[in-house]
Design an enzyme around this catalytic site. Structure first.
Site, PDB file in Angstrom:
ATOM      1  N   ASP A   1       0.936  -1.212  -0.207  1.00 30.14           N
ATOM      2  CA  ASP A   1       0.140  -0.094   0.091  1.00 30.14           C
ATOM      3  C   ASP A   1       0.914   1.280  -0.220  1.00 30.14           C
ATOM      4  OD1 ASP A   1      -2.351   1.469   0.129  1.00 30.14           O
ATOM      5  OD2 ASP A   1      -2.276   1.220   2.398  1.00 30.14           O
TER       6      ASP A   1
ATOM      7  N   HIS B   1     -10.025   4.673  -0.653  1.00 34.96           N
ATOM      8  CA  HIS B   1      -8.991   4.797   0.561  1.00 34.96           C
ATOM      9  C   HIS B   1      -9.883   5.645   1.669  1.00 34.96           C
ATOM     10  CE1 HIS B   1      -4.908   3.722  -1.126  1.00 34.96           C
ATOM     11  NE2 HIS B   1      -5.593   3.612  -2.150  1.00 34.96           N
ATOM     12  N   GLY B   2      -9.174   5.335   3.039  1.00 33.23           N
ATOM     13  CA  GLY B   2      -9.884   5.958   3.896  1.00 33.23           C
ATOM     14  C   GLY B   2     -11.277   5.307   4.145  1.00 33.23           C
TER      15      GLY B   2
ATOM     16  N   ALA C   1      -8.460   0.350   7.918  1.00 31.25           N
ATOM     17  CA  ALA C   1      -7.390   0.247   8.703  1.00 31.25           C
ATOM     18  C   ALA C   1      -7.954   0.908  10.390  1.00 31.25           C
ATOM     19  CB  ALA C   1      -6.189   0.968   8.518  1.00 31.25           C
ATOM     20  N   THR C   2      -7.901   2.004  10.317  1.00 31.06           N
ATOM     21  CA  THR C   2      -8.085   2.930  11.609  1.00 31.06           C
ATOM     22  C   THR C   2      -9.097   2.482  12.508  1.00 31.06           C
ATOM     23  OG1 THR C   2      -7.190   4.959  10.453  1.00 31.06           O
ATOM     24  CG2 THR C   2      -8.072   5.056  12.499  1.00 31.06           C
TER      25      THR C   2
END
Length: 290
Positions: free
Chosen positions: A92, A214-215, A238-239
């Protein structure tokens, strides 16, 4: 099983479902992603960022030593290989040709060359170079145009992708997947995301490549559904999963106080993250292979 997930993403584009691409940082997060895939029977991508410092003596925040990188990649390959579910290994946000080749050397089945902050012409030139190198290696390539907002939960620094730029970029590079800026941000949200659903549909109609968001963590089930229906195929995440793992570990630690032990906290974190990801795989409407 380790796969180049390109064919799955092409099928997802045709049949309006999303595929989760989950970032990992250590052995525990790798295990959580694989458990989520096995629980749901759905293909996933394990993503590792290009935060390698080849000359670093040890891993510190924001820089992984080559020793630790090789060990982690070896575990990712082993864990994906023994799973009955198709799992892609993705590099990534890599901004160098050399970094992409390093990722491939250590097991990546797809790579992201991210030159979105440079000029459009420079982005095309480096992406073409990576695509040409990967053609003979059965490795897929992701690139980004426009720019997803920064890591502070705001759209600051964002630049929406236009259908015209997507057409030109694809025509000149033949990239396999295209990351587009459509209103999400990296990191945690501090305000409601302004998702551009009509723009997603226009981008889908502009090029044949699967679109990448993304995000992708932190949205509602309805928002995921609308993004997928309009053309988002690969969803980077992810977060919020890492935050859920931390919450579970803290809960065990707080409950046990001075008697808290690491294996119990780590086990709780892995299971909580796996359950959280499995729930989101359902939101993405990913097709099961069971």
């Amino acid at each position: 099983m380790i796969v180049n997930i390109k064919d799955i993403l092409i099928d997802a584009r045709k049949n309006n479902y999303g595929v989760g691409a989950f970032n990992v940082s250590d052995y525990s997060t790798v295990e959580a992603v694989c458990l989520a895939a096995e629980k749901t029977g759905c293909p996933v991508m394990i993503q590792i960022g290009d935060w390698i410092a080849p000359n670093a003596a040890e891993t510190v925040m924001g820089a992984m030593s080559m020793f630790d990188y090789k060990n982690l990649m070896s575990f990712i390959k082993y864990r994906a290989e023994v799973s009955p579910i198709p799992i892609g290994i993705h590099l990534d946000h890599c901004n160098t040709y050399e970094g992409c080749l390093r990722g491939i050397q250590h097991g990546a089945t797809s790579v992201m060359i991210d030159v979105s902050m440079e000029s459009f012409e420079d982005n095309i030139a480096l992406t073409k170079k990576v695509v040409e190198a990967c053609k003979e290696l059965d490795v897929s390539v992701e690139a980004e145009i426009g720019h997803v907002g920064g890591h502070f939960g705001t759209t600051e620094g964002a630049a929406y992708t236009t259908p015209e730029s997507a057409k030109e970029f694809f025509a000149q590079t033949g990239v396999d997947f295209l990351a587009v800026a459509i209103g999400t941000v990296h990191g945690e949200y501090t305000s409601e995301p302004q998702l551009q659903y009509d723009l997603i549909a226009e981008l889908r109609d502009a090029i044949p490549s699967p679109l990448v968001m993304h995000g992708g963590s932190g949205l509602s089930p309805e928002q995921y559904g609308r993004c997928v229906e309009n053309g988002i195929t690969k969803i980077n995440f992810a977060t919020y999963a890492w935050r859920e793992a931390a919450r579970a570990a803290k809960e065990v630690g707080n409950a046990d106080g001075d008697k808290a032990i690491y294996p119990a906290m780590n086990g709780a974190a892995i299971q909580a993250m796996a359950d959280y990801l499995a729930k989101h795989i359902e939101y993405f409407k990913t097709k099961s292979v069971k």
